[in-house]
Structures are given as structure tokens and as C-alpha cells.
Motif scaffolding. Structure first.
Motif, PDB file in Angstrom:
ATOM      1  N   GLN A   1      40.068  42.167  39.802  1.00 27.57           N
ATOM      2  CA  GLN A   1      41.524  42.197  39.813  1.00 27.57           C
ATOM      3  C   GLN A   1      42.090  42.394  38.408  1.00 27.57           C
ATOM      4  O   GLN A   1      42.990  43.192  38.207  1.00 27.57           O
ATOM      5  CB  GLN A   1      42.045  40.887  40.423  1.00 27.57           C
TER       6      GLN A   1
ATOM      7  N   ASP B   1      39.731  45.415  43.866  1.00 29.62           N
ATOM      8  CA  ASP B   1      40.662  44.294  44.003  1.00 29.62           C
ATOM      9  C   ASP B   1      41.929  44.571  43.199  1.00 29.62           C
ATOM     10  O   ASP B   1      41.936  44.471  41.981  1.00 29.62           O
ATOM     11  CB  ASP B   1      39.987  43.004  43.524  1.00 29.62           C
ATOM     12  N   GLU B   2      42.992  44.904  43.880  1.00 30.13           N
ATOM     13  CA  GLU B   2      44.285  45.218  43.267  1.00 30.13           C
ATOM     14  C   GLU B   2      44.111  46.173  42.086  1.00 30.13           C
ATOM     15  O   GLU B   2      44.531  45.868  40.974  1.00 30.13           O
ATOM     16  CB  GLU B   2      44.968  43.927  42.787  1.00 30.13           C
TER      17      GLU B   2
ATOM     18  N   SER C   1      40.913  38.033  46.966  1.00 28.68           N
ATOM     19  CA  SER C   1      39.914  38.160  45.897  1.00 28.68           C
ATOM     20  C   SER C   1      38.641  37.401  46.248  1.00 28.68           C
ATOM     21  O   SER C   1      37.528  37.866  45.970  1.00 28.68           O
ATOM     22  CB  SER C   1      40.473  37.618  44.583  1.00 28.68           C
TER      23      SER C   1
HETATM   24 MG   LIG Z   1      43.555  38.206  44.046  1.00 30.60          MG
END
Ligand SMILES: [Mg+2]
Ligand SMILES: Nc1ncnc2c1ncn2[C@@H]1O[C@H](COP(=O)(O)OP(=O)(O)O)[C@@H](O)[C@H]1O
Lengths: 334, 337
Positions: free
Chosen positions: B100, B181-182, B50
């Protein structure tokens, strides 16, 4: 909008249920006080009459006139019937003045004092809290202990401090009353000036008390919001700081609206303290007088007014809040 | 070879924490991304993925700080630009990001369209609200999202819907690079697939020119990105095409990541389920030698002595390990039997 109607109906039902219970309690509670209100009136009206037969006759006359000889349930139905017509009878302690008359006079003073004070205190508190959260550093370090201190000072303490300092010692402001006792209420410049002078101390005592709590609440709400994920995301999308600050303070402000509506609703309760310290001619002082004189009709009517104000304020919060905050909307309107 | 859209050279960034303990969460990372290509970044939680995502955008605010290195987007070196210019001209427009925790990424008291207006106005102040609404509506339809979403508040959207809305918002200005991010980690399998399909759709339609997809599940990247980079303790430990990484991971850490998770697609998993024992090192005091040595079953004394550099092997692949790649392959092969 169907969800909202259901929500509205539910809140309305609760509103009326609470109102009915409060109505009954308002009638019952003052009458549980161990005192004889008639004796109270007698002590004023029958002064100088020594003959016991005459005082006895007068006493019975009053008992009959106020319906105190009837069973409690009959008294209650009469009270309900009259209350629905907006008639709360005559005051015991200020006999023969009408309760309606006393209350409508007092409530103007109370609203005139409390409403601006609460709103000003709320605004100042929120602005200071928001600034403390945004600026941090020195400003925060100074403001927070001060706010904590202020929010811990009891209402009467603040009133007494202001009274002692500005009225008794410095003699800048008058000690008591709503206007000079030697004046007749008119629209003269002199009268208005007197009102404004008498207004300051009770007003600021309420403002200062409410600033502390509001500032603390707003500060922590703002700090929480400033660290929220949406702030970071908005920044990384290039959104302007001006906009982001607006999101943050709007979100921090919404829960504070509840605080404002609540304190407006409970103003009469809170008013008691400031009003009695300064002998301000509002509802607070009236209630205090009614209690000491066991004035059932006046007390019942006054407490009923307070109850209704609190209930209406709560109801209004629920309704308005449900409309302005989508977070509440989502959880309530399913 | 296509045109290079994103070029990162030796980027290092750090968190300055309250007690003056610096955390170098991105440590000399280099990467490059060509037009039309996607890059996966995998690694366990806490490996700096991240932080790398945030660092790549060239805009830093505390506690994150730039230390050194260069970021070049479509020929523009943004690592020397002043923050205000980056915010105005780069963020959202050239490079965009999907956070995220996309579930909480939206202001709860603002309608989606109103936020889109703010995003677009930050870069194109002259656009009218009507024009913005029209282009947002069109874009949402293109991405198979109902335009009714525009009028909604975030709380009125389901998790998967919120995630896809955030993706649509992040890409509304058709950025050259998208960093996700994810984006699918918190979702159920169906929503995960929808999100991945949506990202591919964005690439195919040309709304984004390149993409970085971050995940802690390496096998998830199978069939999703072109290349994969594995990150460990702030550093890249292996870089290769997605196919090579998934079917032939070389670094013991990549190997461990492949083995530790069940792969939905058949054939991708060819080892027994063996989670890597232990946890990533504390980046406040990273180990002096190989950062993975502590957990590596093949480590020997020398591994812990000196820092290990990234070295090339095969064609266009690189890894960070003292053991020879051929030797590692042999070891893995023997283990399997
Ligand atoms: Mg992360
Ligand atoms: N705001 C922060 N302040 C200080 N350290 C941080 C902060 N955010 C992350 N870190 C540290 O940076 C390292 C990398 O974190 P992160 O980039 O979130 O990893 P990942 O995304 O791979 O899980 C971790 O050691 C973490 O503790």
C-alpha cells in the motif's frame, strides 16, 4: 556531479569562514585572562636574584622578547604571520621550549590514546546496539539499562572509578603518566611494556564511556529500520533474510558515522578529562598546564589545533556523508 | 471457463495484539481467480483489505497469524507449505505484491538494480549480474520505463515514478498472481492513470496471469477489473462482475460506497452523493449480527441478532444481507425518484 561540486564549494566556504573566526578568538581569548605570564616565568628564572633593578631589567627584557610591549594589533599580525609559517613561538611556562615542539609531542600521545579508544568504543557500542535490536528479549533488557547507566556516568567519574579500583586498590595498573617516570624513551621491550601498562586505564575509561551512548543510538536506529516498510516488502518478495539484515544495519549505521567522525574531531576536548585524571602526557594535560601558567602562545596554538581538528572532522563528515548516503545526496545537491 | 489460477477457501487470519486481543481481520474469505482475469477488492479503510492481501501470500509473521482455510495457486496448495519453502518458491515468483505504501517500500540507500538483483537471486541464485541487468533493462523498456531508473536511488524518483518502479520490481519474475494494494491511492490523477495503464499492460503482455486490485474507492474499479468483491469488517459482503457491482450494487454497503464518491467516468454514478455515516466496527469486538447493521438505514431488529451468511442471487452473484435482492432494488429505485 555539478550538484556535488556546488555542495562541496559551499561547505568549503563555511569551513574557511569558521576557521578565520576561530583563529581570531584563539588569539584574543587567552589574552583576556587576568594574569601576568611574565611574572610566571620570572618566578622560575629569576629565583635567587634579589636585586630589584636586575629583576626589573629581566622583566622588561622578557616583555620585549615576547613582544608584549607592542599594541595588541601588532602582536596579532606578528602572530598571524608566524602562524602561517607554522611557527607559534616560544612557550612562557616551559621557556625556552618551542610551542611547536611541545604540541607535536603531546598530540602524538593524544592521538595514540584517543583514536583507538574512540574507534573501539564506537565499534563495540554499535555491535551491541545492533544485537540488542535484533535479538531483543533478555539481551536487550540487560544491555539497555546498563548502556543508559554508562552513558550517564561523566567522563571524569569513570576515570576516577577505574583509577581508584585498578590502580590504587588492586595496584594492577600504574596511577599516572604515559610511561614509567624512571625510564628513558627507547625502543626497548621494557619501555613498550611500560607504555602499554600506562595505556590501559585511560584507554578503557574512554571506551566504556563511549559504548553506552553508541549502543543506545544504534539500537533505536536499528529498531526503527527493522520496522521500515522496505523490510516487509523485501520479505514478501522472497528476498533472503541475510540481505535484509544487511540493508537494515547499513541504514542504521550511516547516521552513526556522523557520531564517529564528530567524536574523532572533538577528541582533544574530551581528552582533557581522561588525560588530566591520569596525568597522561597529551594535549589535554598540556592545555591544563598552559591555562594555569597563562601561557598564551602554547594555549593559542593548542586551541587552534583543536579548532582545526573539529572543523576538519565536520567538513569530512559533510563531504563523505554526502557521498555515501543517497538520502543526503538528494536533499543537498539540488 | 479459463483455468483457475488462484483459489481461496474459507481463509481466516488474525492479528495477535499485545494485550492478547485477537483481531480477525480476514474472516472466512473465499474467492477464485481465473487466468487472464482481474479482481477488484473495495471497502473503507480498516475493513481488512491489506490484511487479506498479505494473507493470500501464505507467508505469515507476527503479529499476523494463519488460522484456517486453504490457498491454492495454480494447483499447488500453499497453506500447508512450510514458511521457508513459500518464501523461496512462491513469494515473488508465483504470487507477488505491491504494498500500500509503495512510496516507502524501497530501501533508500540501495540502487534499484541492486534490489532487483537481490530479488532475482533469492529465486535464481545461478543468474549472473549481467543477465539480471539485461532482463531488467528489457522489462523496463517493455513497460515504458526508462532503464536509467535502474541506476537510481529511490529518493531520486518522483512519486509516480517510484510507484511504477515498484510495480516493475514486483512483477520482474512474471508471477502468476499480482496483488496491488491501493497502487494508485496516493497519486495525482495523471499518475493514477499511468499506473492503471501499466497494470493492464502487464496483463496484456502476459507478465502476470491474474491480478487483484485493492482500493477504498469502489467506483475507481470501473473499467479496471473484471470482477469486484466488496469487503466490510473482515468479511465479503458482495461479489459480482465489475459491471453489475457498479451499475447495480445490491448490498446497502456497496450501494453506499458507490454513492459516496464522484466517478470520473460519466454514467457510472447514478445516485446522489451520500457518504455512509459512521465508521466500520472495531474488529476486536465485532457485532454479533450483521456487521453493517449499525450503519445501515434499512436495518431492522433481526439484523443485529444473528450473523448473516453469504447467499447467492441472480447469476453468479452473492451478497450478505437479510433483505431480498429484489426488495433492495425496489427500495433503491424509489429513493432515486
Ligand atoms: Mg489497506
Ligand atoms: N499490525 C497490526 N496489528 C494489529 N491489528 C492490525 C494490524 N494491521 C491492521 N490491523 C487491524 O486489522 C484491521 C484491518 O486492517 P487493514 O487490513 O489494514 O485494512 P484496510 O487495508 O482495509 O484499510 C483493522 O481493524 C486494523 O486495525
Amino acid at each position: 556531479m555539478k550538484g556535488y561540486r556546488k555542495y562541496f564549494a559551499k561547505k568549503l566556504l563555511w569551513f574557511f569562514l569558521t576557521l578565520i573566526i576561530a583563529f581570531v578568538l584563539n588569539f584574543v581569548l587567552p589574552r583576556l585572562m587576568p594574569a601576568d605570564p611574565i611574572a610566571n616565568i620570572m618566578s622560575r628564572t629569576a629565583r635567587g636574584i634579589n636585586e630589584s633593578a636586575a629583576t626589573r631589567a629581566m622583566y622588561e627584557n622578557y616583555v620585549k622578547a615576547f613582544g608584549l610591549d607592542k599594541p595588541a594589533i601588532v602582536q596579532f599580525t606578528t602572530y598571524v604571520r608566524n602562524a602561517f609559517r607554522g611557527d607559534f613561538g616560544q612557550s612562557f611556562s616551559q621557556y625556552p621550549r618551542k610551542v611547536n615542539d611541545i604540541i607535536s609531542n603531546a598530540i602524538l600521545w593524544t592521538i595514540g590514546l584517543q583514536m583507538p579508544a574512540i574507534i573501539v568504543g564506537w565499534l563495540l557500542g554499535n555491535i551491541l546496539g545492533a544485537l540488542a535490536a535484533y535479538i531483543r528479549k533478555g539481551f536487550d533488557k540487560l544491555l539497555m539499562p546498563l548502556s543508559l547507566f554508562l552513558s550517564c556516568v561523566p567522563a571524569f567519574g569513570m576515570a576516577v572509578i577505574l583509577l581508584g579500583l585498578f590502580a590504587v586498590k588492586l595496584k594492577i595498573f600504574p596511577v599516572a603518566g604515559g610511561y614509567g617516570f624512571d625510564l628513558i624513551p627507547t625502543f626497548s621491550w621494557k619501555f613498550i611494556k611500560s607504555i602499554l601498562l600506562h595505556y590501559q586505564l585511560p584507554f578503557w575509561s574512554i571506551v566504556i564511556i563511549s559504548i553506552g551512548g553508541q549502543a543506545i543510538g544504534m539500537r533505536s536506529m536499528s529498531i526503527y529500520e527493522l520496522n521500515a516498510d522496505y523490510v516487509k516488502y523485501s520479505r514478501y518478495l522472497g528476498v533472503k533474510d541475510r540481505k535484509i539484515v544487511r540493508y537494515v544495519f547499513r541504514n542504521a549505521m550511516l547516521p552513526q558515522v556522523t557520531g564517529l567522525a564528530l567524536s574523532l574531531g572533538t577528541m582533544v576536548g574530551g581528552a582533557l578529562v581522561a588525560e588530566t585524571v591520569f596525568s597522561y602526557p597529551g594535549l589535554g594535560t598540556t592545555i591544563l598546564k598552559a591555562v594555569t601558567a597563562s601561557d598564551y602562545p602554547l594555549l593559542s596554538a593548542a586551541t587552534l589545533i583543536i579548532t582545526i581538528m573539529v572543523l576538519v572532522a565536520n567538513f569530512a563528515i559533510d563531504i563523505i556523508y554526502g557521498l555515501i548516503d543517497p538520502r543526503v545526496k538528494a536533499t543537498q545537491f539540488e | 471457463m479459463g483455468k483457475t489460477i488462484l483459489e481461496v477457501k474459507d481463509l481466516t487470519t488474525k492479528y495477535i495484539t499485545r494485550f492478547r486481543e485477537d483481531v480477525y481481520a480476514v474472516d472466512h474469505v473465499s474467492l477464485s481467480l481465473e487466468e487472464g482475469k482481474s479482481l477488484g477488492i473495495a471497502g473503507e479503510s480498516g475493513c481488512g483489505k491489506s490484511t487479506l492481501a498479505l494473507s493470500l501470500m501464505g507467508y505469515y509473521f507476527p503479529p499476523l497469524h494463519y488460522v484456517s482455510g486453504e490457498i491454492i495457486i495454480d494447483g499447488k496448495n500453499i497453506s500447508k507449505m512450510d514458511p521457508d519453502t513459500i518464501r523461496k518458491n512462491i513469494l515473488g515468483k508465483e504470487i507477488a505484491y505491491i504494498p500500500q505504501a509503495a512510496m516507502n517500500a524501497l530501501n533508500p540507500t540501495q540502487r534499484i538494480i541492486s534490489f532487483i538483483e537481490d530479488v532475482i537471486h533469492a529465486h535464481y541464485p545461478e543468474m549472473s549480474r549481467k543477465e539480471i541487468y539485461e532482463s531488467a533493462r528489457k522489462r523496463f523498456e517493455e513497460l515504458n520505463l526508462s532503464p536509467a531508473v535502474l541506476e537510481k536511488y529511490p529518493v531520486e524518483l518522483s512519486g509516480g515514478m517510484k510507484q511504477r518502479t515498484v510495480i516493475a520490481i514486483s512483477t520482474i519474475l512474471s508471477p502468476k498472481v499480482l496483488i496491488a494494494d491501493e497502487p494508485s491511492s496516493a497519486l495525482d490523477v495523471t499518475s493514477q492513470k499511468m499506473v492503471i495503464r501499466m497494470l493492464k499492460n502487464l496483463m496484456e503482455k502476459g507478465y502476470i496471469k491474474s491480478m487483484i486490485f485493492i482500493t477504498h474507492e469502489l467506483p475507481l474499479l470501473y473499467n479496471v477489473t473484471d470482477d469486484i468483491m466488496v469487503m466490510y469488517a473482515g468479511q465479503i459482503v458482495e461479489k459480482s462482475t465489475a459491471k453489475d457491482m457498479i451499475f447495480d450494487p445490491i448490498h446497502p454497503y456497496s450501494k453506499g460506497l458507490m454513492g459516496s464518491i464522484i466517478v470520473p467516468e460519466a454514467g457510472a454514478r447514478n445516485t446522489k452523493l451520500t457518504a455512509i455515516p459512521g465508521t466500520p466496527p472495531n474488529l476486536k469486538k465485532p457485532p454479533a449480527g450483521c456487521r453493517f447493521a449499525e450503519r445501515c438505514k434499512y436495518a431492522f431488529n433481526e439484523c443485529k441478532a444473528n450473523a448473516v451468511g453469504l447467499k447467492d442471487f441472480d447469476e453468479g452473484r452473492s451478497y450478505r444481507c437479510l433483505i431480498d435482492s429484489a426488495r433492495l432494488r425496489e427500495v433503491y429505485k424509489n429513493e432515486q425518484q
